[in-house]
Design a protein around this motif. Structure first.
Motif, PDB file in Angstrom:
ATOM      1  N   GLU A 154     -12.180   5.187  -2.586  1.00 56.93           N
ATOM      2  CA  GLU A 154     -11.485   4.906  -1.400  1.00 56.93           C
ATOM      3  C   GLU A 154     -11.528   3.341  -1.392  1.00 56.93           C
ATOM      4  OE1 GLU A 154     -13.763   7.927   1.327  1.00 56.93           O
ATOM      5  OE2 GLU A 154     -15.380   6.495   0.779  1.00 56.93           O
ATOM      6  N   ASN A 155     -12.015   2.474  -1.896  1.00 58.69           N
ATOM      7  CA  ASN A 155     -11.666   1.486  -2.106  1.00 58.69           C
ATOM      8  C   ASN A 155     -11.123   0.211  -2.487  1.00 58.69           C
ATOM      9  OD1 ASN A 155     -14.571  -0.695  -0.824  1.00 58.69           O
ATOM     10  ND2 ASN A 155     -15.815   1.196  -1.398  1.00 58.69           N
ATOM     11  N   ILE A 156      -9.948   1.634  -3.561  1.00 53.68           N
ATOM     12  CA  ILE A 156      -9.308   1.050  -4.394  1.00 53.68           C
ATOM     13  C   ILE A 156      -7.953   1.075  -3.188  1.00 53.68           C
ATOM     14  CG2 ILE A 156      -6.960   2.075  -5.630  1.00 53.68           C
ATOM     15  CD1 ILE A 156      -9.577   3.427  -7.362  1.00 53.68           C
ATOM     16  N   PHE A 157      -8.251   1.997  -2.621  1.00 57.11           N
ATOM     17  CA  PHE A 157      -6.990   1.710  -1.028  1.00 57.11           C
ATOM     18  C   PHE A 157      -7.157   0.763   0.079  1.00 57.11           C
ATOM     19  CE2 PHE A 157      -6.244   6.472  -3.063  1.00 57.11           C
ATOM     20  CZ  PHE A 157      -5.047   5.542  -2.320  1.00 57.11           C
ATOM     21  N   LEU A 158      -9.186   0.618   0.299  1.00 53.25           N
ATOM     22  CA  LEU A 158      -9.299  -0.578   1.051  1.00 53.25           C
ATOM     23  C   LEU A 158      -8.651  -2.305   0.228  1.00 53.25           C
ATOM     24  CD1 LEU A 158     -10.857  -1.358   3.654  1.00 53.25           C
ATOM     25  CD2 LEU A 158     -12.860  -1.104   2.017  1.00 53.25           C
ATOM     26  N   ASN A 159      -9.310  -1.845  -0.886  1.00 57.39           N
ATOM     27  CA  ASN A 159      -9.510  -3.250  -1.303  1.00 57.39           C
ATOM     28  C   ASN A 159      -7.576  -3.942  -1.251  1.00 57.39           C
ATOM     29  OD1 ASN A 159      -9.302  -5.367  -3.910  1.00 57.39           O
ATOM     30  ND2 ASN A 159     -10.780  -5.919  -2.561  1.00 57.39           N
ATOM     31  N   GLY A 160      -6.338  -2.820  -1.538  1.00 61.26           N
ATOM     32  CA  GLY A 160      -5.225  -3.424  -2.222  1.00 61.26           C
ATOM     33  C   GLY A 160      -4.660  -3.183  -0.923  1.00 61.26           C
ATOM     34  N   TYR A 161      -4.953  -2.598   0.287  1.00 58.32           N
ATOM     35  CA  TYR A 161      -4.475  -2.672   1.979  1.00 58.32           C
ATOM     36  C   TYR A 161      -4.465  -4.581   2.258  1.00 58.32           C
ATOM     37  CZ  TYR A 161      -4.217   2.047   2.373  1.00 58.32           C
ATOM     38  OH  TYR A 161      -3.969   3.674   2.383  1.00 58.32           O
ATOM     39  N   ILE A 162      -6.437  -5.510   2.130  1.00 59.07           N
ATOM     40  CA  ILE A 162      -6.652  -6.577   1.745  1.00 59.07           C
ATOM     41  C   ILE A 162      -5.616  -7.459   1.012  1.00 59.07           C
ATOM     42  CG2 ILE A 162      -8.039  -7.893   1.531  1.00 59.07           C
ATOM     43  CD1 ILE A 162     -10.264  -5.781   2.902  1.00 59.07           C
ATOM     44  N   LEU A 163      -5.093  -6.970  -0.002  1.00 56.37           N
ATOM     45  CA  LEU A 163      -4.541  -8.178  -1.093  1.00 56.37           C
ATOM     46  C   LEU A 163      -2.442  -7.368  -0.993  1.00 56.37           C
ATOM     47  CD1 LEU A 163      -6.385  -7.101  -4.059  1.00 56.37           C
ATOM     48  CD2 LEU A 163      -6.204  -9.215  -3.116  1.00 56.37           C
ATOM     49  N   GLY A 164      -2.057  -7.092   0.132  1.00 61.31           N
ATOM     50  CA  GLY A 164      -0.953  -6.239   0.512  1.00 61.31           C
ATOM     51  C   GLY A 164      -0.499  -5.459   0.383  1.00 61.31           C
ATOM     52  N   TYR A 165      -1.236  -4.733  -0.556  1.00 60.73           N
ATOM     53  CA  TYR A 165      -0.178  -3.255  -1.557  1.00 60.73           C
ATOM     54  C   TYR A 165      -0.008  -2.513  -0.258  1.00 60.73           C
ATOM     55  CZ  TYR A 165      -2.023  -5.588  -5.195  1.00 60.73           C
ATOM     56  OH  TYR A 165      -2.423  -6.503  -6.997  1.00 60.73           O
ATOM     57  N   SER A 166       0.519  -1.398  -0.168  1.00 65.83           N
ATOM     58  CA  SER A 166       0.828  -0.517   0.395  1.00 65.83           C
ATOM     59  C   SER A 166       0.297   0.541  -0.198  1.00 65.83           C
ATOM     60  CB  SER A 166       2.491   0.198   0.713  1.00 65.83           C
ATOM     61  OG  SER A 166       3.090   0.121  -0.655  1.00 65.83           O
ATOM     62  N   LYS A 167       0.495   1.728   0.527  1.00 65.97           N
ATOM     63  CA  LYS A 167      -0.330   3.290   0.464  1.00 65.97           C
ATOM     64  C   LYS A 167       0.169   3.630  -0.786  1.00 65.97           C
ATOM     65  CE  LYS A 167      -2.610   5.858   2.947  1.00 65.97           C
ATOM     66  NZ  LYS A 167      -2.406   7.200   4.159  1.00 65.97           N
ATOM     67  N   LYS A 168       1.961   3.580  -1.055  1.00 71.72           N
ATOM     68  CA  LYS A 168       2.721   3.770  -2.006  1.00 71.72           C
ATOM     69  C   LYS A 168       2.668   3.660  -2.696  1.00 71.72           C
ATOM     70  CE  LYS A 168       7.940   4.868  -2.283  1.00 71.72           C
ATOM     71  NZ  LYS A 168       8.574   4.553  -1.973  1.00 71.72           N
ATOM     72  N   PHE A 169       2.348   2.451  -2.918  1.00 71.25           N
ATOM     73  CA  PHE A 169       2.463   1.473  -4.600  1.00 71.25           C
ATOM     74  C   PHE A 169       0.714   1.846  -4.803  1.00 71.25           C
ATOM     75  CE2 PHE A 169       0.295  -1.845  -6.214  1.00 71.25           C
ATOM     76  CZ  PHE A 169       1.876  -2.765  -7.491  1.00 71.25           C
ATOM     77  N   LEU A 170      -0.075   2.500  -4.345  1.00 76.06           N
ATOM     78  CA  LEU A 170      -1.575   2.311  -4.556  1.00 76.06           C
ATOM     79  C   LEU A 170      -0.790   3.877  -5.407  1.00 76.06           C
ATOM     80  CD1 LEU A 170      -3.748   0.531  -2.088  1.00 76.06           C
ATOM     81  CD2 LEU A 170      -3.374  -0.185  -4.393  1.00 76.06           C
ATOM     82  N   ARG A 171      -1.045   4.442  -4.482  1.00 77.55           N
ATOM     83  CA  ARG A 171      -1.080   5.955  -5.056  1.00 77.55           C
ATOM     84  C   ARG A 171      -0.253   5.956  -6.381  1.00 77.55           C
ATOM     85  NH1 ARG A 171       0.499   9.441   0.878  1.00 77.55           N
ATOM     86  NH2 ARG A 171      -1.240   9.648   0.902  1.00 77.55           N
ATOM     87  N   LYS A 172       1.509   5.073  -6.281  1.00 77.63           N
ATOM     88  CA  LYS A 172       2.072   5.299  -8.013  1.00 77.63           C
ATOM     89  C   LYS A 172       1.463   4.835  -9.195  1.00 77.63           C
ATOM     90  CE  LYS A 172       6.254   2.817  -9.318  1.00 77.63           C
ATOM     91  NZ  LYS A 172       7.155   2.345  -9.566  1.00 77.63           N
ATOM     92  N   HIS A 173      -0.175   3.733  -8.630  1.00 75.29           N
ATOM     93  CA  HIS A 173      -0.742   2.768  -9.517  1.00 75.29           C
ATOM     94  C   HIS A 173      -2.246   3.385  -9.958  1.00 75.29           C
ATOM     95  CE1 HIS A 173       2.880  -0.153 -11.356  1.00 75.29           C
ATOM     96  NE2 HIS A 173       3.090  -0.405  -9.220  1.00 75.29           N
ATOM     97  N   PHE A 174      -2.448   4.075  -9.168  1.00 78.22           N
ATOM     98  CA  PHE A 174      -3.846   4.714  -8.941  1.00 78.22           C
ATOM     99  C   PHE A 174      -4.591   5.091 -10.554  1.00 78.22           C
ATOM    100  CE2 PHE A 174      -7.409   7.914  -8.321  1.00 78.22           C
ATOM    101  CZ  PHE A 174      -8.411   7.597  -7.368  1.00 78.22           C
TER     102      PHE A 174
END
Length: 243
Positions: A110-130
């Protein structure tokens, strides 16, 4: 002529420190409302100026309390200077306090997505690089465990993996190469070296002069919040080691 990606012009930073010994929030509020608080000014930085061009690697050195971390926070936009101007022409990935954007009650996933959003990454980007983030952090078996159960080293590893998923234009690093065990330190350093090869402009604070000598093209030496020297890496590092 190549334009500066960062230009710091006569930057100063001051803080007001209370002289009173206050032992509770209630006592502070009462004194504040009665205007009985006494302050003294602490100058963390005084009249700092320097410029960086795209692809340059700046090391900031100095003894504890010299203002290194404050300088990084000003460049990152976390703090606004009391005086002077800061020009930054590019997106920044600050590796200053890894895990500071984490919710300790949430899992690593959950924190990967939370922290990723803070850094400006999209959900699509984070899923791709998860999977890449998990693999680099070496925390696969802990992915669904709340990070409140993590050691500080594990939190730093996860934060580093998230923040360096892509190459920013400017990378700011505050003693991050010392996180984790020796193996992970080497892997972190290799990732930063790869970013450097790709033309990322990097600013590094480190107490390891050997690290600064190996990675940096320029050095800024701060002493009690002032510029003691700025310029060629080998010369300044040699003077610093002999100081």
């Amino acid at each position: 002529m190549e334009e500066n990606i960062i230009k710091i012009n006569k930057v100063s930073m001051s803080f007001k420190l209370t002289r009173d010994k206050i032992f509770s929030l209630k006592e502070y509020v009462i004194k504040f409302l009665k205007q009985e608080l006494e302050y003294e000014e602490f100058k963390a930085l005084t009249d700092i100026s320097f410029e960086l061009k795209k692809g340059e690697i700046l090391g900031i050195i100095g003894f504890n309390g010299s203002g290194k971390s404050t300088m990084l926070k000003i460049i990152s936009g976390i703090m606004k200077p009391t005086k002077g101007s800061v020009e930054v022409n590019g997106n920044i990935s600050p590796l200053i306090e890894l895990g500071s954007g984490f919710d300790m009650e949430l899992t690593a996933r959950e924190n990967i997505f939370l922290n990723g959003y803070i850094l400006g990454y999209s959900k699509k980007f984070l899923r791709k690089h998860f999977d890449e983030i998990i693999e680099f952090s070496e925390l696969g078996e802990f992915i669904d465990i709340p990070v409140k159960n993590f050691s500080s080293g594990m939190i730093a590893r996860l934060g580093f993996a998230i923040a360096t998923t892509v190459n920013p234009e400017i990378l700011i690093v505050d003693e991050i190469l010392s996180v984790g065990d020796f193996k992970f330190q080497k892997k972190s350093e290799d990732r930063i070296k790869e970013m450097i090869k790709n033309g990322v402009t990097v600013i590094i604070v480190s107490h390891s002069i050997e690290q600064i000598e190996e990675l940096c093209t320029k050095v800024l030496w701060l002493d009690k919040g002032r510029v003691k020297d700025y310029g060629e890496t080998n010369r300044i590092c040699k003077e610093y080691k002999n100081s």
